[in-house]
Write a protein that holds these residues in place. Structure first.
Motif, short mmCIF file in Angstrom:
data_model
loop_
_atom_site.label_atom_id
_atom_site.label_comp_id
_atom_site.label_asym_id
_atom_site.label_seq_id
_atom_site.Cartn_x
_atom_site.Cartn_y
_atom_site.Cartn_z
N VAL A 194 1.05 -1.04 -0.09
CA VAL A 194 0.03 0.15 -0.05
C VAL A 194 0.51 1.53 -0.37
N SER A 195 1.45 1.28 1.05
CA SER A 195 2.57 2.35 0.91
C SER A 195 4.09 2.34 0.30
N GLY A 196 4.22 1.21 -0.43
CA GLY A 196 5.42 1.33 -1.31
C GLY A 196 6.77 1.34 -0.29
N ARG A 197 6.63 1.56 1.10
CA ARG A 197 8.28 1.73 1.96
C ARG A 197 9.03 0.30 1.48
N ILE A 198 10.06 0.24 1.18
CA ILE A 198 10.87 -0.60 0.80
C ILE A 198 11.91 -0.71 2.72
N GLU A 199 11.98 -2.02 2.79
CA GLU A 199 13.06 -2.96 3.77
C GLU A 199 13.42 -3.88 3.81
#
Length: 199
Positions: A194-199
């Motif tokens: 949903v956010s496109g956040r990369i971890e």
């Protein structure tokens, strides 16, 4: 032996209910990126195949990464128009020759959603739940990650700073993949859808 007669076989995939099997085959001197065939058959309780049917492919059409949606629809990549695009068969089945239709409505015409099968098991698409697909594709020499709404066929970018490599896997909320970056070495990453956040 389940099936024989062609020179090469790859990518056997059982449908979610276990009642259908899809696979690729091709014949010498073709390599799978030259021309291959996608077949589907019914699997009975003894494991025997019946009602074998050719779904797509041929001497001049390359098929890549057949697989099934959660509802049992067959998806695959074909270069029938000169570019590797993602297709699906009839809903709830593998379909029949000529019945497949494109999945993505707004894909750039010069985008490729397949890879040459130098090795087996690579992937450019994965379901993230029942209604979304994660896809990787190459365009103008750069690989991209995208999110597809299955109902509308709309493709949107996902984590545009990374370039996906040969494998990806998805859950309803995340996609895991090895990816490269312009200013960092390749690494295993987890992307929140949903956010496109990369971890």
């Amino acid at each position: 032996v389940l099936i024989s007669g062609d020179d090469f076989y790859s990518t056997p995939r059982l449908s979610p209910d276990g009642l259908q099997l899809a696979w690729l085959s091709w014949r010498h001197p073709n390599m799978p990126w030259d021309g291959s065939e996608l077949w589907v058959a019914e699997v009975d309780t003894s494991g025997t195949l019946s009602n074998q049917r050719l779904v797509a492919g041929g001497e001049r059409e390359s098929i890549y990464q057949p697989g099934w949606s959660p509802d049992g629809t067959l998806y695959f990549v074909s270069d029938r128009d000169g570019w590797w695009k993602l297709y699906r068969g009839s809903e709830g089945s593998g379909g029949s020759k000529g019945s497949a239709r494109p999945v993505i409505g707004n894909a750039p015409p010069d985008a490729e959603f397949g890879r040459a099968q130098w090795v087996f098991g690579t992937a450019t698409w994965a379901f993230a739940g029942r209604s979304r697909l994660i896809v990787s594709y190459t365009r103008l020499g750069r690989w991209h990650l995208g999110l597809v709404d299955v109902a509308t066929g709309e493709l949107s970018p996902l984590a545009p700073s990374l370039q996906p490599h040969d494998w990806l896997a998805a859950s309803e909320t995340h996609v895991a993949l090895v990816a490269g970056f312009d200013a960092a070495p390749d690494t295993l990453v987890d992307v929140e859808i949903v956010s496109g956040r990369i971890e």
